[in-house]
Design an enzyme around this catalytic site. Structure first.
Site: not given
Ligand code: PCA
Length: 217
Positions: A82, A92, A169
């Protein structure tokens, strides 16, 4: 004297899932040595009210040199490096405490965005070289991960200015993806390898690569 440390953060399961790969990764790497640095970890609640407090506590307790927060992004096929956290929450779904803030700032009157201070281009190159699918991403969403990434940016540009950090992520685990037909997953071992490589690369890279990255999300 204790070893300098790297703080890895993951999240508890949310959205009806039984696991969150980000928590599995950081638990696995807790206590590992990456060069001279020891990995410490914490698992944050998926809670708009509590996650920023727990993030600040972990930074204050460990005083890490490097911080990488991880979160699950179900539906993404690769490890998403990111680039930017934005000053916006638009949930959401409700968080694990039942809160669903819509169109509010993460930090009132804060800057519009904070940028990762990880060497993302170098990490991207390293992961591809190691055979771990990865891409640069322009959006960490507008849910709890973006909120924590934004707070991390704030803390790293104020009281924890000695440290570098950012957000990554990860996809669903294969067993999670299996419940979402047609959606991608990634084995835990590959994610662990990718995060360990990202830590090692960040610790050894002071100037990021000057190459085009492209952004897929
Ligand atoms: N993903 C969510 C919140 C916690 C997680 O593991 C997100 O992408 O905001």
């Amino acid at each position: 004297m204790s070893a300098p440390c790297v703080l890895l953060l993951g999240f508890e399961p949310f959205a009806g899932e039984a696991v969150n790969p980000s928590a599995e990764i950081v638990r696995h790497l807790e206590g590992a040595m990456v060069g001279a640095h020891r990995v410490v970890s914490a698992v944050l609640p998926v809670s708009f009210a509590d996650a920023p407090l727990r993030l600040a506590e972990a930074l204050d307790r460990h005083l890490p040199e490097l911080v990488i927060a991880l979160g699950q992004a179900g539906g993404r096929a690769d490890i998403s490096l990111e680039r930017v956290a934005i000053n916006l929450i638009d949930a959401r779904i409700a968080d694990n405490s039942g809160l669903q803030p819509i169109d509010v700032e993460v930090l009132r009157d804060g800057p519009g965005a904070y940028f990762s201070t990880l060497p993302l281009k170098a990490i991207h190159a390293r992961l591809r070289q190691r055979g771990v699918p990865a891409s640069l991403s322009l959006s960490a969403g507008c849910y709890v991960c973006n909120q924590v990434f934004y707070w991390l940016g704030h803390l790293l540009s104020t009281e924890h200015g000695h440290a570098r950090g950012g957000f990554i992520h990860v996809p669903w685990l294969p067993e999670q993806a299996a419940r979402h037909p047609g959606e991608p997953g990634m084995p835990l071992a590959m994610m662990i390898e990718g995060v360990r490589e990202a830590v090692d690369c960040a610790l050894h890279t002071t100037i990021d690569l000057d190459v085009a990255g492209g952004c897929t999300h």
